[in-house]
Design a protein around this motif. Structure first.
Motif, PDB file in Angstrom:
ATOM      1  N   ASP A  20      -5.923  17.071 -10.956  1.00 45.49           N
ATOM      2  CA  ASP A  20      -5.946  15.232 -11.233  1.00 45.49           C
ATOM      3  C   ASP A  20      -6.826  15.118 -12.179  1.00 45.49           C
ATOM      4  OD1 ASP A  20      -4.426  15.322  -8.689  1.00 45.49           O
ATOM      5  OD2 ASP A  20      -6.107  15.243  -7.577  1.00 45.49           O
ATOM      6  N   THR A  21      -7.361  15.857 -13.008  1.00 47.76           N
ATOM      7  CA  THR A  21      -8.231  15.712 -14.028  1.00 47.76           C
ATOM      8  C   THR A  21      -7.701  14.454 -15.141  1.00 47.76           C
ATOM      9  OG1 THR A  21      -8.891  17.817 -14.158  1.00 47.76           O
ATOM     10  CG2 THR A  21      -9.605  16.681 -16.073  1.00 47.76           C
ATOM     11  N   LEU A  22      -6.192  14.962 -15.604  1.00 48.13           N
ATOM     12  CA  LEU A  22      -5.761  13.782 -16.435  1.00 48.13           C
ATOM     13  C   LEU A  22      -5.556  12.441 -16.040  1.00 48.13           C
ATOM     14  CD1 LEU A  22      -4.966  13.587 -19.585  1.00 48.13           C
ATOM     15  CD2 LEU A  22      -2.578  14.508 -18.907  1.00 48.13           C
ATOM     16  N   ILE A  23      -5.079  12.445 -15.018  1.00 49.26           N
ATOM     17  CA  ILE A  23      -4.903  10.940 -14.195  1.00 49.26           C
ATOM     18  C   ILE A  23      -6.270  10.174 -14.020  1.00 49.26           C
ATOM     19  CG2 ILE A  23      -4.737  11.762 -11.893  1.00 49.26           C
ATOM     20  CD1 ILE A  23      -2.501   9.654 -11.592  1.00 49.26           C
ATOM     21  N   GLU A  24      -7.320  11.191 -13.649  1.00 50.87           N
ATOM     22  CA  GLU A  24      -8.768  10.620 -13.264  1.00 50.87           C
ATOM     23  C   GLU A  24      -9.190  10.119 -14.681  1.00 50.87           C
ATOM     24  OE1 GLU A  24     -12.956  11.672 -11.474  1.00 50.87           O
ATOM     25  OE2 GLU A  24     -11.514  13.211 -11.788  1.00 50.87           O
ATOM     26  N   LEU A  25      -8.889  10.774 -15.856  1.00 50.67           N
ATOM     27  CA  LEU A  25      -9.367  10.342 -17.085  1.00 50.67           C
ATOM     28  C   LEU A  25      -8.779   9.295 -17.497  1.00 50.67           C
ATOM     29  CD1 LEU A  25     -11.280  11.077 -19.361  1.00 50.67           C
ATOM     30  CD2 LEU A  25      -9.369  12.687 -20.339  1.00 50.67           C
ATOM     31  N   THR A  26      -7.635   9.000 -17.385  1.00 48.29           N
ATOM     32  CA  THR A  26      -6.863   7.945 -17.930  1.00 48.29           C
ATOM     33  C   THR A  26      -7.300   6.577 -17.057  1.00 48.29           C
ATOM     34  OG1 THR A  26      -4.987   8.285 -16.338  1.00 48.29           O
ATOM     35  CG2 THR A  26      -4.580   9.115 -18.717  1.00 48.29           C
ATOM     36  N   ASP A  27      -7.561   6.710 -15.816  1.00 46.92           N
ATOM     37  CA  ASP A  27      -7.949   5.769 -15.018  1.00 46.92           C
ATOM     38  C   ASP A  27      -9.434   5.385 -15.392  1.00 46.92           C
ATOM     39  OD1 ASP A  27      -5.853   5.798 -13.361  1.00 46.92           O
ATOM     40  OD2 ASP A  27      -6.427   6.785 -11.851  1.00 46.92           O
ATOM     41  N   THR A  28     -10.176   6.423 -15.740  1.00 42.17           N
ATOM     42  CA  THR A  28     -11.695   6.153 -16.106  1.00 42.17           C
ATOM     43  C   THR A  28     -11.443   5.391 -17.404  1.00 42.17           C
ATOM     44  OG1 THR A  28     -12.519   7.917 -15.037  1.00 42.17           O
ATOM     45  CG2 THR A  28     -13.969   7.041 -16.716  1.00 42.17           C
ATOM     46  N   MET A  79       3.541   0.332 -27.349  1.00 43.25           N
ATOM     47  CA  MET A  79       2.150   0.830 -26.995  1.00 43.25           C
ATOM     48  C   MET A  79       1.910   0.953 -25.245  1.00 43.25           C
ATOM     49  SD  MET A  79       0.265   1.490 -29.718  1.00 43.25           S
ATOM     50  CE  MET A  79       1.898   1.976 -30.276  1.00 43.25           C
ATOM     51  N   SER A  80       3.298   1.156 -24.686  1.00 44.02           N
ATOM     52  CA  SER A  80       3.166   1.196 -23.295  1.00 44.02           C
ATOM     53  C   SER A  80       2.442   2.542 -22.661  1.00 44.02           C
ATOM     54  CB  SER A  80       4.678   1.142 -22.606  1.00 44.02           C
ATOM     55  OG  SER A  80       5.400   2.028 -23.253  1.00 44.02           O
ATOM     56  N   ALA A  81       2.199   2.363 -21.704  1.00 45.52           N
ATOM     57  CA  ALA A  81       1.235   3.403 -21.106  1.00 45.52           C
ATOM     58  C   ALA A  81       2.234   4.731 -20.371  1.00 45.52           C
ATOM     59  CB  ALA A  81       0.479   3.112 -19.815  1.00 45.52           C
ATOM     60  N   PRO A  82       1.818   5.779 -20.439  1.00 46.31           N
ATOM     61  CA  PRO A  82       2.676   7.024 -20.425  1.00 46.31           C
ATOM     62  C   PRO A  82       2.717   7.250 -18.700  1.00 46.31           C
ATOM     63  CG  PRO A  82       0.702   7.910 -21.103  1.00 46.31           C
ATOM     64  CD  PRO A  82       0.695   6.047 -21.397  1.00 46.31           C
ATOM     65  N   GLN A  83       3.568   8.030 -18.092  1.00 38.92           N
ATOM     66  CA  GLN A  83       3.457   8.514 -16.964  1.00 38.92           C
ATOM     67  C   GLN A  83       2.712   9.585 -16.703  1.00 38.92           C
ATOM     68  OE1 GLN A  83       4.775   7.076 -13.850  1.00 38.92           O
ATOM     69  NE2 GLN A  83       5.197   5.541 -15.122  1.00 38.92           N
ATOM     70  N   ILE A  84       1.564   9.786 -16.033  1.00 38.32           N
ATOM     71  CA  ILE A  84       0.506  10.795 -16.117  1.00 38.32           C
ATOM     72  C   ILE A  84       0.677  11.560 -14.614  1.00 38.32           C
ATOM     73  CG2 ILE A  84      -1.683  11.508 -16.227  1.00 38.32           C
ATOM     74  CD1 ILE A  84      -0.710  10.450 -18.761  1.00 38.32           C
ATOM     75  N   PRO A  85       0.760  12.907 -14.604  1.00 41.34           N
ATOM     76  CA  PRO A  85       0.825  13.517 -13.338  1.00 41.34           C
ATOM     77  C   PRO A  85      -0.695  13.461 -12.767  1.00 41.34           C
ATOM     78  CG  PRO A  85       0.905  15.231 -15.120  1.00 41.34           C
ATOM     79  CD  PRO A  85       0.774  13.717 -15.920  1.00 41.34           C
ATOM     80  N   PHE A  94       2.106  13.770 -22.883  1.00 42.53           N
ATOM     81  CA  PHE A  94       2.972  12.689 -21.889  1.00 42.53           C
ATOM     82  C   PHE A  94       2.899  11.238 -22.687  1.00 42.53           C
ATOM     83  CE2 PHE A  94       0.922  15.856 -19.076  1.00 42.53           C
ATOM     84  CZ  PHE A  94       2.122  16.256 -18.783  1.00 42.53           C
ATOM     85  N   TYR A  95       3.783  10.865 -23.192  1.00 39.39           N
ATOM     86  CA  TYR A  95       3.948   9.741 -23.728  1.00 39.39           C
ATOM     87  C   TYR A  95       5.191   8.846 -23.829  1.00 39.39           C
ATOM     88  CZ  TYR A  95       6.519  10.828 -27.997  1.00 39.39           C
ATOM     89  OH  TYR A  95       7.510  11.475 -28.885  1.00 39.39           O
ATOM     90  N   LYS A  96       5.108   7.479 -23.874  1.00 36.69           N
ATOM     91  CA  LYS A  96       6.518   6.754 -23.781  1.00 36.69           C
ATOM     92  C   LYS A  96       7.230   7.176 -24.943  1.00 36.69           C
ATOM     93  CE  LYS A  96       7.216   4.635 -19.827  1.00 36.69           C
ATOM     94  NZ  LYS A  96       6.813   3.362 -19.807  1.00 36.69           N
ATOM     95  N   GLY A  97       8.586   7.372 -24.865  1.00 37.50           N
ATOM     96  CA  GLY A  97       9.498   7.310 -26.086  1.00 37.50           C
ATOM     97  C   GLY A  97       9.622   9.198 -26.151  1.00 37.50           C
ATOM     98  N   GLN A  98       9.080   9.876 -25.512  1.00 42.64           N
ATOM     99  CA  GLN A  98       9.432  11.423 -25.467  1.00 42.64           C
ATOM    100  C   GLN A  98      10.747  11.647 -25.286  1.00 42.64           C
ATOM    101  OE1 GLN A  98       6.353  11.430 -22.393  1.00 42.64           O
ATOM    102  NE2 GLN A  98       7.127  13.658 -22.393  1.00 42.64           N
TER     103      GLN A  98
END
Length: 256
Positions: A94-102, A155-161, A252-256
């Protein structure tokens, strides 16, 4: 536009990953060191046109609590952000999703996320020598794609696992201690991100403050600080299966 690396890297692995990404952009960078307890993070303020690379290690599948606490004080003000979590070839959970939330909570616009591999900070037999040349090429490829995204309009947000709520954070567990080679130079106390080592007596470590980041072990000029070898061996065996397969960096980014 400024490029602002905001990095928590006690032993240098996370900083290496951030530097590889930034080297591809060739833009001036103003570093914010989340491991420096002397910094007034509430005074750090970005502008909407800026882009931040926020990089942290994964500690047991979570962002180090100290990094979260300090990042929450930073004023993103709508600046773009690439969230980067670095782990030692086990799992970032959950590190990456927690980081994006923070980061979002601090006012950043997360436009991409990266999960990258670096040598394990305690059990060095896992992901030894990484990031290596293959990682460098892959991470720089990610940087090119992100730069193209910045130049575009999406500049939309990506889907993060990851999971919400996040997994339960573990305790420090492995607290380094000084042995007979310690000369009380005080470097470990000066550089400890958690201020867990007394300047008056560097041989003493506050186990309640220690976050097991291993900076004191990595920077001791006398190699006098160590963690319990038996405990490290048990921990290494527990994660051996998860670490046996070589993991790869992920973008992870939109447009990939």
């Amino acid at each position: 536009m400024r490029v602002v690396p905001i990095v928590f890297s006690p032993t240098g692995g996370t900083q290496k990953v951030a530097d590889i990404i930034l080297s591809k952009w060739g833009m001036p960078a103003e570093k914010v060191d989340l491991s420096d307890p002397k910094t007034d993070f509430s005074a750090v303020s970005l502008e909407k046109e800026d882009i931040a690379v926020i990089a942290v290690p994964s500690f047991g599948g979570r962002v180090p609590a100290l990094a979260t606490e300090r990042l929450e004080k930073v004023h993103g003000n709508g600046a773009m952000c690439v969230a980067v979590c670095v782990y030692g070839n086990r799992a970032y959970e959950d590190t990456l999703i927690e980081l994006t939330d923070t980061a979002a909570k601090s006012g950043f616009r997360v436009i991409a996320g990266i999960a990258a591999i670096a040598e394990h900070s305690i059990m060095h037999q896992y992901a030894t020598g990484r990031p290596d040349d293959e990682d460098k090429s892959e991470l720089q490829g990610f940087a090119e794609k992100i730069l193209a995204k910045i130049s575009g309009e999406d500049m939309s947000a990506p889907q993060i696992p990851g999971n919400r709520p996040y997994k339960k954070a573990g305790g420090a567990g492995l607290v380094p201690k000084a042995d007979h080679k310690c000369i009380s130079c005080g470097l470990c106390a000066e550089k400890c991100p958690a201020q867990a080592i007394r300047r008056e007596n560097p041989r003493e470590t506050d186990g309640k403050k220690c976050i097991s980041c291993m900076r004191c072990v990595s920077i001791c000029p006398q190699s006098a600080r160590k963690v319990n070898g038996a405990m490290v061996s048990v921990a290494a065996m527990a994660i051996k299966k998860a670490c046996s397969e070589k993991k790869h960096n992920e973008l992870f980014y939109k447009g990939q």
